[in-house]
Design a protein around this motif. Structure first.
Motif, PDB file in Angstrom:
ATOM      1  N   LEU A 103     -78.649  37.474  16.188  1.00  8.45           N
ATOM      2  CA  LEU A 103     -78.416  37.503  14.877  1.00  8.45           C
ATOM      3  C   LEU A 103     -79.212  36.879  13.901  1.00  8.45           C
ATOM      4  CD1 LEU A 103     -74.730  36.311  15.864  1.00  8.45           C
ATOM      5  CD2 LEU A 103     -75.390  38.567  15.441  1.00  8.45           C
ATOM      6  N   SER A 104     -80.071  35.967  14.117  1.00  3.99           N
ATOM      7  CA  SER A 104     -80.952  35.620  13.557  1.00  3.99           C
ATOM      8  C   SER A 104     -82.031  36.647  13.065  1.00  3.99           C
ATOM      9  CB  SER A 104     -81.913  34.350  13.765  1.00  3.99           C
ATOM     10  OG  SER A 104     -81.035  33.036  14.052  1.00  3.99           O
ATOM     11  N   VAL A 122     -69.140  32.328  21.384  1.00  2.00           N
ATOM     12  CA  VAL A 122     -69.976  32.609  20.143  1.00  2.00           C
ATOM     13  C   VAL A 122     -69.211  32.024  18.850  1.00  2.00           C
ATOM     14  CG1 VAL A 122     -71.262  34.245  18.843  1.00  2.00           C
ATOM     15  CG2 VAL A 122     -70.723  34.627  21.329  1.00  2.00           C
ATOM     16  N   TYR A 123     -69.584  30.843  18.490  1.00  2.00           N
ATOM     17  CA  TYR A 123     -69.140  30.410  17.173  1.00  2.00           C
ATOM     18  C   TYR A 123     -70.374  30.543  16.216  1.00  2.00           C
ATOM     19  CZ  TYR A 123     -65.560  28.054  19.879  1.00  2.00           C
ATOM     20  OH  TYR A 123     -64.476  27.866  20.815  1.00  2.00           O
ATOM     21  N   VAL A 124     -70.367  31.664  15.573  1.00  2.00           N
ATOM     22  CA  VAL A 124     -71.385  31.839  14.924  1.00  2.00           C
ATOM     23  C   VAL A 124     -70.724  32.025  13.122  1.00  2.00           C
ATOM     24  CG1 VAL A 124     -72.985  33.683  14.057  1.00  2.00           C
ATOM     25  CG2 VAL A 124     -72.640  33.351  16.687  1.00  2.00           C
ATOM     26  N   GLU A 125     -71.452  31.333  12.413  1.00  2.00           N
ATOM     27  CA  GLU A 125     -70.788  31.593  10.966  1.00  2.00           C
ATOM     28  C   GLU A 125     -71.054  32.914  10.569  1.00  2.00           C
ATOM     29  OE1 GLU A 125     -71.383  29.554   6.835  1.00  2.00           O
ATOM     30  OE2 GLU A 125     -71.576  28.203   8.381  1.00  2.00           O
ATOM     31  N   ARG A 126     -70.019  33.557  10.358  1.00  2.00           N
ATOM     32  CA  ARG A 126     -70.244  34.971   9.746  1.00  2.00           C
ATOM     33  C   ARG A 126     -70.791  35.214   8.299  1.00  2.00           C
ATOM     34  NH1 ARG A 126     -67.276  39.120  12.698  1.00  2.00           N
ATOM     35  NH2 ARG A 126     -66.645  38.178  14.454  1.00  2.00           N
ATOM     36  N   ILE A 155     -71.443  40.966  15.756  1.00  2.00           N
ATOM     37  CA  ILE A 155     -70.787  39.910  16.114  1.00  2.00           C
ATOM     38  C   ILE A 155     -69.496  40.235  16.962  1.00  2.00           C
ATOM     39  CG2 ILE A 155     -69.367  37.637  15.638  1.00  2.00           C
ATOM     40  CD1 ILE A 155     -71.659  37.568  13.277  1.00  2.00           C
ATOM     41  N   VAL A 196     -77.663  35.131  21.845  1.00  2.00           N
ATOM     42  CA  VAL A 196     -76.994  35.776  20.809  1.00  2.00           C
ATOM     43  C   VAL A 196     -77.275  35.263  19.432  1.00  2.00           C
ATOM     44  CG1 VAL A 196     -74.465  36.122  19.873  1.00  2.00           C
ATOM     45  CG2 VAL A 196     -74.885  35.988  22.238  1.00  2.00           C
ATOM     46  N   ASN A 197     -77.465  34.132  19.414  1.00  2.00           N
ATOM     47  CA  ASN A 197     -77.966  33.549  17.966  1.00  2.00           C
ATOM     48  C   ASN A 197     -79.210  34.026  17.477  1.00  2.00           C
ATOM     49  OD1 ASN A 197     -75.556  32.224  17.338  1.00  2.00           O
ATOM     50  ND2 ASN A 197     -76.208  30.510  18.794  1.00  2.00           N
ATOM     51  N   GLU A 212     -75.459  31.807  24.608  1.00  2.00           N
ATOM     52  CA  GLU A 212     -75.228  31.854  23.048  1.00  2.00           C
ATOM     53  C   GLU A 212     -76.519  31.671  22.568  1.00  2.00           C
ATOM     54  OE1 GLU A 212     -72.366  28.663  21.674  1.00  2.00           O
ATOM     55  OE2 GLU A 212     -71.759  28.505  23.822  1.00  2.00           O
ATOM     56  N   THR A 213     -77.589  31.092  23.011  1.00  2.00           N
ATOM     57  CA  THR A 213     -78.865  31.176  22.662  1.00  2.00           C
ATOM     58  C   THR A 213     -79.474  32.436  22.201  1.00  2.00           C
ATOM     59  OG1 THR A 213     -79.364  28.876  23.583  1.00  2.00           O
ATOM     60  CG2 THR A 213     -81.346  30.080  22.466  1.00  2.00           C
TER      61      THR A 213
END
Length: 104
Positions: A39-40, A74-78, A56, A35-36, A32-33
């Motif tokens: 995305l960052s 993956v709980y990413v705020e879209r 995503i 992926v985050n 997850e790290t």
């Protein structure tokens, strides 16, 4: 990828290739790290919100349907959809347009 259009398939494959190129590790070891972090990176690079949302979705597809990894959720705020203001003419511009018209 049954049920997906050819454009969606092409888009997902492109996003996954860029993601793998960025993280430079074996795809099975993705966390997850990672992926985050990616995305960052995209957000800092000022990619459009729709581009990040496509990324995503493609990573989620890879995780759920290809790797079958249920541990990686993956709980990413879209990012929210951008709302752009329309182009508005000034009073002077409207007057000049109306003055240029000829009645016949």
């Amino acid at each position: 990828m049954q049920g997906y259009s050819s454009k969606t398939k092409k888009c997902y494959i492109s996003h996954i290739k860029r993601f793998i190129g960025y993280i430079k590790m074996d795809i099975i070891e993705i966390t997850e790290t990672d992926v985050n972090m990616y995305l960052s990176y995209l957000m800092q690079k000022e990619c459009s919100h729709s581009y990040v949302n496509q990324t995503i979705s493609s990573i989620k597809f890879l995780n759920e349907h290809v790797l079958h990894k249920l541990k990686l959720t993956v709980y990413v705020e879209r990012p929210k959809k951008e709302r752009k203001l329309p182009n508005v003419l000034s009073k002077k511009e409207v007057k000049s347009i109306l003055a240029s018209l000829q009645n016949r």
